[in-house]
Enzyme design. Structure first.
Site, PDB file in Angstrom:
ATOM      1  N   CYS A   1      48.137  40.200  41.543  1.00 45.09           N
ATOM      2  CA  CYS A   1      46.928  39.512  42.024  1.00 45.09           C
ATOM      3  C   CYS A   1      46.786  39.932  43.471  1.00 45.09           C
ATOM      4  CB  CYS A   1      47.103  38.000  41.903  1.00 45.09           C
ATOM      5  SG  CYS A   1      47.101  37.436  40.205  1.00 45.09           S
ATOM      6  N   ALA A   2      46.206  41.082  43.694  1.00 49.22           N
ATOM      7  CA  ALA A   2      46.458  41.784  44.956  1.00 49.22           C
ATOM      8  C   ALA A   2      45.376  41.653  46.023  1.00 49.22           C
ATOM      9  CB  ALA A   2      46.685  43.258  44.660  1.00 49.22           C
ATOM     10  N   ALA A   3      44.145  41.344  45.642  1.00 54.08           N
ATOM     11  CA  ALA A   3      43.059  41.430  46.637  1.00 54.08           C
ATOM     12  C   ALA A   3      43.127  40.271  47.642  1.00 54.08           C
ATOM     13  CB  ALA A   3      41.718  41.382  45.909  1.00 54.08           C
ATOM     14  N   PRO A   4      42.797  40.513  48.904  1.00 52.80           N
ATOM     15  CA  PRO A   4      42.271  41.754  49.483  1.00 52.80           C
ATOM     16  C   PRO A   4      43.333  42.790  49.838  1.00 52.80           C
ATOM     17  CG  PRO A   4      42.311  40.025  51.148  1.00 52.80           C
ATOM     18  CD  PRO A   4      42.782  39.395  49.875  1.00 52.80           C
TER      19      PRO A   4
ATOM     20  N   LYS B   1      49.398  41.838  50.924  1.00 44.51           N
ATOM     21  CA  LYS B   1      50.833  41.925  50.594  1.00 44.51           C
ATOM     22  C   LYS B   1      51.198  43.304  50.064  1.00 44.51           C
ATOM     23  CE  LYS B   1      50.878  36.983  50.198  1.00 44.51           C
ATOM     24  NZ  LYS B   1      49.412  36.780  50.205  1.00 44.51           N
TER      25      LYS B   1
ATOM     26  N   ASP C   1      42.724  42.384  34.310  1.00 44.19           N
ATOM     27  CA  ASP C   1      42.998  40.956  34.099  1.00 44.19           C
ATOM     28  C   ASP C   1      44.503  40.825  33.848  1.00 44.19           C
ATOM     29  OD1 ASP C   1      43.410  38.403  33.234  1.00 44.19           O
ATOM     30  OD2 ASP C   1      41.745  38.377  31.799  1.00 44.19           O
TER      31      ASP C   1
ATOM     32  N   ASP D   1      51.440  36.917  43.392  1.00 43.72           N
ATOM     33  CA  ASP D   1      50.933  36.018  44.441  1.00 43.72           C
ATOM     34  C   ASP D   1      49.776  35.265  43.772  1.00 43.72           C
ATOM     35  OD1 ASP D   1      50.609  34.955  47.021  1.00 43.72           O
ATOM     36  OD2 ASP D   1      49.065  36.437  47.506  1.00 43.72           O
TER      37      ASP D   1
ATOM     38  N   CYS E   1      50.112  29.802  48.006  1.00 46.16           N
ATOM     39  CA  CYS E   1      49.821  29.210  49.320  1.00 46.16           C
ATOM     40  C   CYS E   1      49.507  27.734  49.120  1.00 46.16           C
ATOM     41  CB  CYS E   1      48.690  29.953  50.019  1.00 46.16           C
ATOM     42  SG  CYS E   1      47.132  29.928  49.135  1.00 46.16           S
TER      43      CYS E   1
HETATM   44  C1  LIG Z   1      46.087  34.336  46.352  1.00 46.19           C
HETATM   45  S1  LIG Z   1      44.899  35.551  46.082  1.00 46.19           S
HETATM   46  C2  LIG Z   1      45.812  37.018  46.358  1.00 46.19           C
HETATM   47  C3  LIG Z   1      45.962  37.413  47.799  1.00 46.19           C
HETATM   48  C4  LIG Z   1      46.600  38.781  47.921  1.00 46.19           C
HETATM   49  N1  LIG Z   1      47.877  38.846  47.255  1.00 46.19           N
HETATM   50  C5  LIG Z   1      46.771  39.200  49.363  1.00 46.19           C
HETATM   51  O1  LIG Z   1      47.832  38.995  49.931  1.00 46.19           O
HETATM   52  O2  LIG Z   1      45.825  39.765  49.935  1.00 46.19           O
HETATM   53  C6  LIG Z   1      44.797  35.544  44.341  1.00 46.19           C
HETATM   54  C7  LIG Z   1      43.999  36.697  43.768  1.00 46.19           C
HETATM   55  O3  LIG Z   1      44.170  36.635  42.349  1.00 46.19           O
HETATM   56  C8  LIG Z   1      43.015  37.185  41.768  1.00 46.19           C
HETATM   57  N2  LIG Z   1      43.023  36.790  40.337  1.00 46.19           N
HETATM   58  C9  LIG Z   1      42.699  35.602  39.791  1.00 46.19           C
HETATM   59  N3  LIG Z   1      42.876  35.644  38.458  1.00 46.19           N
HETATM   60  C10 LIG Z   1      43.321  36.893  38.153  1.00 46.19           C
HETATM   61  C11 LIG Z   1      43.662  37.558  36.947  1.00 46.19           C
HETATM   62  N4  LIG Z   1      43.577  36.950  35.758  1.00 46.19           N
HETATM   63  N5  LIG Z   1      44.069  38.843  37.015  1.00 46.19           N
HETATM   64  C12 LIG Z   1      44.138  39.486  38.203  1.00 46.19           C
HETATM   65  N6  LIG Z   1      43.826  38.900  39.372  1.00 46.19           N
HETATM   66  C13 LIG Z   1      43.417  37.627  39.352  1.00 46.19           C
HETATM   67  C14 LIG Z   1      41.899  36.633  42.597  1.00 46.19           C
HETATM   68  O4  LIG Z   1      40.742  37.422  42.482  1.00 46.19           O
HETATM   69  C15 LIG Z   1      42.511  36.670  44.009  1.00 46.19           C
HETATM   70  O5  LIG Z   1      42.116  37.836  44.674  1.00 46.19           O
END
Ligand SMILES: C[S@@+](CC[C@H](N)C(=O)[O-])C[C@H]1O[C@@H](n2cnc3c(N)ncnc32)[C@H](O)[C@@H]1O
Length: 463
Positions: free
Chosen positions: A279-282, A285, A330, A348, A401
């Site tokens: 779950c990498a965006a933005p 990490k 996903d 994350d 978080c």
């Molecule tokens: C806590 S944020 C991640 C922050 C990121 N790790 C960083 O340090 O920049 C959670 C992320 O999970 C993504 N997300 C939510 N459900 C997801 C899924 N089923 N598969 C992949 N990503 C998902 C969201 O779009 C969001 O960007």
């Protein structure tokens, strides 16, 4: 045709801009920080004269102040009006909150300016009846303020804490049950302070020690964050000076809260590792991981949303990072072809965000106790999926978080019960040896966002 003689237009007042931002936050559920950034950007371009430093300061103070003190402010409204606060037009509530915030919390603003300017904005955005009402309530506050006292703590503890800490009662009740009253109060008090500005060095472009010197040169008042190894985490005392410097634009540093730097530190990636960030965006990490390996890892960075995947690419490119492969995916759906492929996996997870109420104070008025139930099932699905990608002997780092036990300690207990091929992995952090393989970053102790990080290891076949 371009008219070269066009003069820049004077920007609206800080109070008017604060009203616009707060309207979007409270009515359209926008994020305060992003909306504020957008407005600041709009009024720093060519079309408008730039906002002055004091106006920018007042705008920021009003937006965050109203979000942080909303309970206190609506309590005053309720004491001064016969109309129930929940029945007031949202425009009225927001304007009253802006006016009252100045009268209650900002002693450098003359009372007349706080009242008159609020009434002037009201005239532009609502009808005469509301204007008169706003004027009457603000003036009534000035007459009656010395008679307004919160209920005594004794006998009304929850209501008292909700008003003084400015948090919903359910949250205080719930947190106290999980972590005790004293810690709850300390954590929630921390959330009402303006959070520090933290940045992460980008040693791929510039070693942290050189960045530190440049920050000093630009008068950004840098201080090392003691619990981030290698000097990569830096707290900046003068944010304006930092944002005026070219360091951010040049990709020599980027903004990241200290707490958010910890999962990569706990992962402790090695050069050559194959890493998955589910779950990498933005991308913060993944970027930390790339930096810790000097750009010598192979990092697959997934996110559910295409536009967010583009953001990971953009951020990595700005920083000169080449080892991140961002993909739309996903992560609840297992990719069979990548089973057992990764040395290290980071989850994350999307979470209730109760650790970031300092940076995002408006979240406290949006979340409900019912809302919190959404997250554990999703986290369980994601953890189940994460488990299949880790090689035997490989590491799984889980982070959130939030400060909600069900999404943190209970989630790890659930996972270990179900996945017997994983165990906790001890690690050292901030001078302590974490035998349980997990740590909660308490905002009152670390003076950063609240975070939870766990390190698990997949047993080798002979373990
Ligand atoms: C806590 S944020 C991640 C922050 C990121 N790790 C960083 O340090 O920049 C959670 C992320 O999970 C993504 N997300 C939510 N459900 C997801 C899924 N089923 N598969 C992949 N990503 C998902 C969201 O779009 C969001 O960007």
């Amino acid at each position: 045709m371009i008219n070269w003689n066009t003069k820049p237009i004077a920007p609206p007042s800080a109070r008017r801009l604060a009203y616009d931002v707060l309207y979007d936050v409270f009515v359209k559920e926008a994020y305060a920080n992003l909306t504020l950034q957008k407005v600041m950007k709009k009024y720093s371009g060519k079309k408008y004269e730039p906002l002055s430093k004091p106006e920018k300061g007042l705008l920021t103070e009003l937006v965050y102040g109203v979000c942080r003190r909303y309970n206190h402010l609506t309590w005053i409204m309720g004491r001064l009006s016969t109309r129930p606060v929940r029945k007031m037009d949202s425009k009225v509530r927001i304007l009253l909150a802006i006016g009252l915030y100045q009268l209650v919390f900002l002693d450098r603003i003359p009372e007349s300016a706080a009242v008159n300017e609020t009434v002037e904005i009201a005239k532009k955005v609502t009808h005469l009846g509301n204007v008169k009402f706003i004027n009457a309530i603000l003036r009534s506050y000035l007459r009656k303020k010395i008679q307004l006292h919160f209920p005594q703590r004794k006998g009304h503890e929850l209501q008292y804490l909700s008003l003084t800490l400015n948090e919903p009662e359910w949250l205080i009740r719930r947190m106290s049950a999980q972590i005790g009253k004293a810690r709850t109060e300390a954590v929630l008090e921390e959330f009402n302070k303006a959070p520090a500005l933290d940045i992460h060095a980008n040693p791929i472009k510039l070693p942290a020690s050189k960045l530190f010197e440049k920050l000093k040169f630009h008068h950004a008042e840098p201080e090392l964050i003691p619990f981030i190894p290698d000097g990569n985490g830096i707290r900046v005392g003068n944010g304006d000076a930092f944002f005026r410097s070219p360091l951010l634009k040049n990709g020599e540093a980027y903004v990241q809260s200290a707490a958010s730097m910890i999962p990569a530190v706990v992962m402790n990636p090695s050069r050559g590792d194959k890493v998955l960030d589910m779950c990498a965006a933005p991308g913060s990490k993944s970027i930390n991981i790339a930096q810790l390996t000097g750009n010598w890892a192979s990092i697959d960075a997934w996110d559910l949303y295409e536009h967010k995947v583009n953001l990971i690419d953009h951020n990595a490119r700005t920083l000169g990072i080449r080892c991140i492969h961002a993909e739309q995916h996903d992560s609840t759906v297992i990719d069979e072809s990548r089973k057992g492929q990764y040395d290290k996996v980071l989850l994350d997870a999307p979470c209730s965000g109760l650790g970031v109420l300092g940076h995002k104070p408006e979240i406290r008025w949006r979340r409900t106790e019912d809302n919190l139930k959404e997250f554990p099932p999703l986290q369980q699905k994601l953890l189940d999926a994460a488990s299949v990608y880790v090689k035997p002997g490989g590491v799984l780092v889980y982070s959130t978080c939030t400060l909600n036990r069900e999404e943190n300690e209970d989630m790890i207990a659930w996972f270990l019960e179900k996945h017997k091929d994983f165990r906790r992995d001890t690690f050292d952090f901030a001078g302590r040896h974490l035998v349980e393989g997990m740590i909660t970053i308490w905002p009152d102790e670390f003076h950063t966002d609240g975070f939870f990080v766990a390190r698990l290891v997949r047993r080798n076949n002979d373990d």
